[in-house]
Motif scaffolding. Structure first.
Motif, PDB file in Angstrom:
ATOM      1  N   PHE A 255       0.825  -1.205   0.000  1.00 37.59           N
ATOM      2  CA  PHE A 255       0.000   0.000   0.000  1.00 37.59           C
ATOM      3  C   PHE A 255       0.859   1.254   0.000  1.00 37.59           C
ATOM      4  CE2 PHE A 255      -3.287  -2.738   2.078  1.00 37.59           C
ATOM      5  CZ  PHE A 255      -4.189  -2.656   1.036  1.00 37.59           C
ATOM      6  N   THR A 256       0.389   2.235  -0.711  1.00 38.84           N
ATOM      7  CA  THR A 256       0.895   3.590  -0.557  1.00 38.84           C
ATOM      8  C   THR A 256      -0.315   4.407  -0.102  1.00 38.84           C
ATOM      9  OG1 THR A 256       0.317   4.293  -2.785  1.00 38.84           O
ATOM     10  CG2 THR A 256       2.446   3.213  -2.521  1.00 38.84           C
ATOM     11  N   SER A 257      -0.065   5.649   0.263  1.00 35.11           N
ATOM     12  CA  SER A 257      -1.204   6.478   0.671  1.00 35.11           C
ATOM     13  C   SER A 257      -2.190   6.624  -0.497  1.00 35.11           C
ATOM     14  CB  SER A 257      -0.718   7.846   1.133  1.00 35.11           C
ATOM     15  OG  SER A 257       0.151   8.402   0.182  1.00 35.11           O
ATOM     16  N   GLU A 258      -1.634   6.681  -1.729  1.00 34.03           N
ATOM     17  CA  GLU A 258      -2.504   6.840  -2.899  1.00 34.03           C
ATOM     18  C   GLU A 258      -3.333   5.582  -3.153  1.00 34.03           C
ATOM     19  OE1 GLU A 258       0.726   7.488  -2.992  1.00 34.03           O
ATOM     20  OE2 GLU A 258       1.027   9.547  -3.672  1.00 34.03           O
ATOM     21  N   THR A 259      -2.696   4.414  -3.070  1.00 30.27           N
ATOM     22  CA  THR A 259      -3.442   3.187  -3.393  1.00 30.27           C
ATOM     23  C   THR A 259      -4.472   2.860  -2.309  1.00 30.27           C
ATOM     24  OG1 THR A 259      -1.665   1.859  -2.444  1.00 30.27           O
ATOM     25  CG2 THR A 259      -1.628   2.180  -4.814  1.00 30.27           C
ATOM     26  N   LEU A 260      -4.181   3.278  -1.079  1.00 31.77           N
ATOM     27  CA  LEU A 260      -5.192   3.092  -0.027  1.00 31.77           C
ATOM     28  C   LEU A 260      -6.431   3.924  -0.337  1.00 31.77           C
ATOM     29  CD1 LEU A 260      -3.720   2.920   3.596  1.00 31.77           C
ATOM     30  CD2 LEU A 260      -5.409   1.432   2.540  1.00 31.77           C
ATOM     31  N   GLY A 261      -6.195   5.135  -0.823  1.00 32.98           N
ATOM     32  CA  GLY A 261      -7.307   5.997  -1.214  1.00 32.98           C
ATOM     33  C   GLY A 261      -8.100   5.397  -2.364  1.00 32.98           C
ATOM     34  N   LEU A 262      -7.385   4.828  -3.336  1.00 35.35           N
ATOM     35  CA  LEU A 262      -8.061   4.198  -4.478  1.00 35.35           C
ATOM     36  C   LEU A 262      -8.864   2.983  -4.034  1.00 35.35           C
ATOM     37  CD1 LEU A 262      -5.179   4.404  -7.121  1.00 35.35           C
ATOM     38  CD2 LEU A 262      -7.351   5.631  -7.166  1.00 35.35           C
ATOM     39  N   LEU A 263      -8.309   2.225  -3.085  1.00 35.91           N
ATOM     40  CA  LEU A 263      -9.011   1.041  -2.570  1.00 35.91           C
ATOM     41  C   LEU A 263     -10.327   1.450  -1.919  1.00 35.91           C
ATOM     42  CD1 LEU A 263      -8.758  -2.069  -2.032  1.00 35.91           C
ATOM     43  CD2 LEU A 263      -7.844  -1.469   0.195  1.00 35.91           C
ATOM     44  N   ALA A 264     -10.256   2.503  -1.119  1.00 35.74           N
ATOM     45  CA  ALA A 264     -11.459   2.969  -0.428  1.00 35.74           C
ATOM     46  C   ALA A 264     -12.480   3.537  -1.413  1.00 35.74           C
ATOM     47  CB  ALA A 264     -11.080   4.027   0.605  1.00 35.74           C
ATOM     48  N   ARG A 265     -11.976   4.070  -2.536  1.00 31.75           N
ATOM     49  CA  ARG A 265     -12.881   4.659  -3.520  1.00 31.75           C
ATOM     50  C   ARG A 265     -13.563   3.586  -4.376  1.00 31.75           C
ATOM     51  NH1 ARG A 265     -10.268   8.576  -7.858  1.00 31.75           N
ATOM     52  NH2 ARG A 265     -10.291   6.733  -9.164  1.00 31.75           N
ATOM     53  N   ASN A 266     -12.808   2.550  -4.735  1.00 27.05           N
ATOM     54  CA  ASN A 266     -13.320   1.569  -5.698  1.00 27.05           C
ATOM     55  C   ASN A 266     -13.965   0.350  -5.061  1.00 27.05           C
ATOM     56  OD1 ASN A 266     -12.473   3.022  -7.988  1.00 27.05           O
ATOM     57  ND2 ASN A 266     -10.390   2.259  -7.750  1.00 27.05           N
ATOM     58  N   TYR A 267     -13.696   0.119  -3.800  1.00 30.32           N
ATOM     59  CA  TYR A 267     -14.207  -1.098  -3.148  1.00 30.32           C
ATOM     60  C   TYR A 267     -14.829  -0.751  -1.802  1.00 30.32           C
ATOM     61  CZ  TYR A 267     -11.359  -3.471  -6.641  1.00 30.32           C
ATOM     62  OH  TYR A 267     -10.823  -3.898  -7.822  1.00 30.32           O
ATOM     63  N   VAL A 268     -15.606  -1.697  -1.322  1.00 27.81           N
ATOM     64  CA  VAL A 268     -16.166  -1.592   0.026  1.00 27.81           C
ATOM     65  C   VAL A 268     -15.281  -2.430   0.937  1.00 27.81           C
ATOM     66  CG1 VAL A 268     -18.175  -2.018   1.476  1.00 27.81           C
ATOM     67  CG2 VAL A 268     -18.483  -1.346  -0.917  1.00 27.81           C
ATOM     68  N   ILE A 269     -14.738  -1.794   1.954  1.00 30.06           N
ATOM     69  CA  ILE A 269     -13.782  -2.478   2.837  1.00 30.06           C
ATOM     70  C   ILE A 269     -14.502  -2.879   4.121  1.00 30.06           C
ATOM     71  CG2 ILE A 269     -11.538  -2.272   3.962  1.00 30.06           C
ATOM     72  CD1 ILE A 269     -11.021   0.074   1.974  1.00 30.06           C
ATOM     73  N   VAL A 270     -14.475  -4.151   4.408  1.00 25.66           N
ATOM     74  CA  VAL A 270     -15.204  -4.655   5.587  1.00 25.66           C
ATOM     75  C   VAL A 270     -14.327  -5.654   6.353  1.00 25.66           C
ATOM     76  CG1 VAL A 270     -17.498  -4.357   4.588  1.00 25.66           C
ATOM     77  CG2 VAL A 270     -16.260  -6.485   4.197  1.00 25.66           C
ATOM     78  N   ARG A 271     -14.698  -5.879   7.588  1.00 28.66           N
ATOM     79  CA  ARG A 271     -14.044  -6.915   8.397  1.00 28.66           C
ATOM     80  C   ARG A 271     -14.646  -8.266   8.054  1.00 28.66           C
ATOM     81  NH1 ARG A 271     -11.944  -5.866  13.497  1.00 28.66           N
ATOM     82  NH2 ARG A 271     -11.679  -8.129  13.567  1.00 28.66           N
ATOM     83  N   SER A 272     -13.811  -9.296   8.188  1.00 29.68           N
ATOM     84  CA  SER A 272     -14.288 -10.663   8.007  1.00 29.68           C
ATOM     85  C   SER A 272     -13.893 -11.458   9.244  1.00 29.68           C
ATOM     86  CB  SER A 272     -13.648 -11.241   6.735  1.00 29.68           C
ATOM     87  OG  SER A 272     -14.255 -12.462   6.392  1.00 29.68           O
ATOM     88  N   ALA A 273     -14.259 -12.701   9.259  1.00 29.67           N
ATOM     89  CA  ALA A 273     -13.978 -13.515  10.454  1.00 29.67           C
ATOM     90  C   ALA A 273     -12.475 -13.647  10.671  1.00 29.67           C
ATOM     91  CB  ALA A 273     -14.600 -14.890  10.281  1.00 29.67           C
ATOM     92  N   ASP A 274     -12.060 -13.557  11.922  1.00 30.01           N
ATOM     93  CA  ASP A 274     -10.640 -13.673  12.253  1.00 30.01           C
ATOM     94  C   ASP A 274     -10.117 -15.042  11.856  1.00 30.01           C
ATOM     95  OD1 ASP A 274     -10.877 -11.183  13.201  1.00 30.01           O
ATOM     96  OD2 ASP A 274     -10.596 -11.671  15.325  1.00 30.01           O
ATOM     97  N   SER A 275      -8.805 -15.104  11.654  1.00 28.74           N
ATOM     98  CA  SER A 275      -8.204 -16.357  11.212  1.00 28.74           C
ATOM     99  C   SER A 275      -6.803 -16.450  11.809  1.00 28.74           C
ATOM    100  CB  SER A 275      -8.172 -16.380   9.684  1.00 28.74           C
ATOM    101  OG  SER A 275      -7.611 -17.581   9.218  1.00 28.74           O
ATOM    102  N   ALA A 276      -5.975 -17.325  11.264  1.00 27.19           N
ATOM    103  CA  ALA A 276      -4.600 -17.474  11.767  1.00 27.19           C
ATOM    104  C   ALA A 276      -3.666 -17.734  10.593  1.00 27.19           C
ATOM    105  CB  ALA A 276      -4.515 -18.618  12.769  1.00 27.19           C
ATOM    106  N   VAL A 277      -2.481 -17.155  10.662  1.00 24.83           N
ATOM    107  CA  VAL A 277      -1.443 -17.360   9.645  1.00 24.83           C
ATOM    108  C   VAL A 277      -0.138 -17.606  10.369  1.00 24.83           C
ATOM    109  CG1 VAL A 277      -0.132 -16.282   7.781  1.00 24.83           C
ATOM    110  CG2 VAL A 277      -2.586 -15.898   7.939  1.00 24.83           C
ATOM    111  N   CYS A 278       0.569 -18.653   9.992  1.00 23.85           N
ATOM    112  CA  CYS A 278       1.861 -19.009  10.610  1.00 23.85           C
ATOM    113  C   CYS A 278       1.712 -19.139  12.138  1.00 23.85           C
ATOM    114  CB  CYS A 278       2.933 -17.997  10.270  1.00 23.85           C
ATOM    115  SG  CYS A 278       3.237 -17.785   8.514  1.00 23.85           S
ATOM    116  N   GLY A 279       0.571 -19.618  12.553  1.00 27.41           N
ATOM    117  CA  GLY A 279       0.342 -19.823  13.980  1.00 27.41           C
ATOM    118  C   GLY A 279       0.044 -18.548  14.733  1.00 27.41           C
ATOM    119  N   ARG A 280      -0.199 -17.456  14.044  1.00 27.39           N
ATOM    120  CA  ARG A 280      -0.476 -16.191  14.719  1.00 27.39           C
ATOM    121  C   ARG A 280      -1.910 -15.763  14.422  1.00 27.39           C
ATOM    122  NH1 ARG A 280       4.028 -13.539  16.600  1.00 27.39           N
ATOM    123  NH2 ARG A 280       2.794 -11.615  16.699  1.00 27.39           N
ATOM    124  N   ARG A 281      -2.524 -15.151  15.417  1.00 26.52           N
ATOM    125  CA  ARG A 281      -3.902 -14.678  15.236  1.00 26.52           C
ATOM    126  C   ARG A 281      -3.920 -13.483  14.295  1.00 26.52           C
ATOM    127  NH1 ARG A 281      -7.603 -12.780  19.719  1.00 26.52           N
ATOM    128  NH2 ARG A 281      -9.103 -12.625  18.012  1.00 26.52           N
TER     129      ARG A 281
END
Lengths: 349, 171
Positions: free
Chosen positions: A112-138
């Protein structure tokens, strides 16, 4: 004759009114569709998590093994590399490359850059999803959704440090297009010395000459094709070059997929493209190749375009085919010539 | 001329005045009677008076004259019988010398416009482009750095890094 003129005027006005009404309705429909995307508001907490993840990329020390997987016709290709990062110093990639933190993008390896974060927020709906684990970390999972509600990207963010441990890019059918992250990670080390980690690696640095708006405008006046937008809601967010007059790197993104377009003056030496797939569509030739990343090369109008992306090959092809290939219009050429003549005559120029 | 006089009141008036003057002069040329001998001016005075009129006629002729250019056409007779040109001097001068000047100006501007346009068009053309080969390895690293990805070597740019197909890690 004079009696029919007001009637004709009335008809004309009625036609204009009907056309205007139709245009207003169409505009309202378009805006309404867009607003439909916006109405399904992004979750502020999810946006905050992504911002925190971008900041964590430069702040958190880590050591581990990163991977990049891309899918081509459902067949995956994966490459991995050992990586270690020391905040304020840089990132070391298994003796191959070293990237200094100085001069790196805000967001670092988060994607991410500050610009691409802005584009993400503009073009998509950003939501939380169910928590998970990667490499044994929450991890907390953030999802970027299209207007129709389908998932376009997912991010697994470490609950403790906010570092992105895994991210995926999905196509409209829900199939994975690209995934990157850690296969193993150690976030416990602190004063890790990148330089002491191994033999000197070649520094990987961004091209220094970042082009601002005025310089891009000058390039366009000189005939360089520098589109502000590309098909698929891709927006230009960065442009740079290693030295003036050479190749220009244009970076586009919709917030999730990154597309690089390298533009250089010249004609294409087609004999060098053995092993590439050549496609000709509507008179335009595109050389394409799918390896770990997707490449598409085309030429026209005195310029060569090299498109590189992690997005599907069809995106690379569409971009390469959509770039200007024709000779400049008559008046553009005359205007450019007049400017050149002026610069030759002007002793202060 | 008679036709002109029939239509032009001004010229008709002038002709009438001339005719009257001529009549008066003719009367003066007749031998005077004894009674009028003292009232008649001398012959020398009349000669000077006529000469004065001719001189005045010459000096009032201030019309610009154009030099006669040689041409293959037969020379037209001098417009002696033509009525005097009473049009305003400005318009007459414009009619005589304005048109060519304006024509020269238009031709000059057109030549300048076409010349500059052609020069600009030629200068605006790109030079014959040389063939180039994209530097794929550099491009791959640059793309990774700007997109925030790890600058991994792409098998395309480094065949020794060809990765066998393997199952990707799952979160």
């Amino acid at each position: 004759m004079s009696g029919s003129s007001p009637a004709r005027d009335r008809q004309r006005w009625c036609g204009l009114l009907a056309g205007g009404l139709a245009a207003a309705l169409a505009l309202a429909a378009v805006l309404n569709g867009d607003a439909g995307v916006r109405r399904a508001r992004s979750d502020p907490e999810a946006v905050r998590l992504l911002r925190a993840a971008a900041e964590a990329a430069g702040r958190v020390p880590y050591e581990g093994r990163r991977f990049l997987t891309t899918w081509s016709r459902r067949r995956p290709s994966t490459t991995t590399v050992s990586v270690s990062h020391t905040p304020g110093d840089g990132t070391y990639y298994e003796g191959r490359a070293y990237r200094s933190d100085a001069g790196a993008f805000w967001g670092g390896a988060s994607g991410f850059t500050s610009e691409t974060l802005g584009l993400l927020a503009r073009n998509y709906v950003i939501v939380r999803s169910a928590d998970s684990a990667v490499c044994g970390r929450r991890t907390r999972v953030v999802e970027a959704r299209r207007g129709d509600g389908s998932a376009a990207g997912r991010f697994w963010i470490d609950s403790e440090t906010n570092l992105i441990l895994h991210r995926e890019l999905l196509d409209a059918m829900g199939h994975k297009v690209a995934a990157t992250g850690f296969t193993e990670v150690d976030l416990s080390r602190r004063a890790y010395s990148v330089r002491a980690a191994g033999p000197a690696a070649s520094p990987a640095t961004l091209w220094a000459d970042r082009l601002d708006r005025a310089e891009l405008s000058d390039l366009r006046h000189d005939g360089w094709p520098v589109p502000k937008d590309l098909p698929g809601r891709l927006t230009l967010y960065d442009a740079r070059r290693p030295e003036p007059g050479g190749v220009v790197h244009l970076s586009y993104s919709d917030g999730l997929a990154a597309v690089s377009v390298f533009v250089q003056r010249g004609a294409l030496d087609e004999d060098r493209f053995t092993g590439w797939q050549k496609t000709v569509k509507r008179g335009r030739t595109v050389f394409r190749r799918e390896s770990l990343q997707r490449w598409a090369v085309s030429a026209g109008g005195g310029y060569v375009y090299t498109v590189l992306t992690d997005a599907p090959q069809s995106t690379a092809d569409a971009v390469a085919r959509g770039l200007p290939h024709d000779r400049p219009p008559f008046w553009t050429r005359v205007g450019r010539g007049a400017r050149r003549l002026g610069s030759w005559i002007n002793p202060f120029g | 001329m008679l036709a002109h006089l029939a239509g032009c009141a001004r010229c008709r008036g002038e002709a009438d005045a001339l005719r009257r003057l001529k009549g008066r002069l003719r009367e003066l040329a007749q031998p005077p009677g004894a009674a009028d001998a003292d009232e008649i001016p001398s012959g020398d005075f009349l000669t000077r008076l006529r000469a004065l009129g001719e001189g005045a006629g010459e000096t009032t002729s201030t019309q610009p004259t154009r030099p006669v250019r040689p041409s293959g056409r037969p020379a037209r007779p001098a417009p002696q019988s033509r009525p005097r040109d009473n049009r305003p001097a400005g318009r007459a001068a414009a009619a005589a010398g304005g048109r060519p000047r304006r024509r020269y100006l238009a031709v000059g501007a057109a030549t300048l416009f076409i010349g500059l346009g052609t020069a600009s068009y030629v200068a605006g053309g790109g030079q014959e482009p040389a063939t180039v080969t994209p530097a794929f390895d550099r491009f791959a690293v640059e793309h990774a750095l700007t997109s925030g990805d790890v600058p991994l070597t792409d098998p395309l740019t480094d065949p020794s890094e060809q990765i066998p197909v393997q199952a990707p890690p799952e979160p």
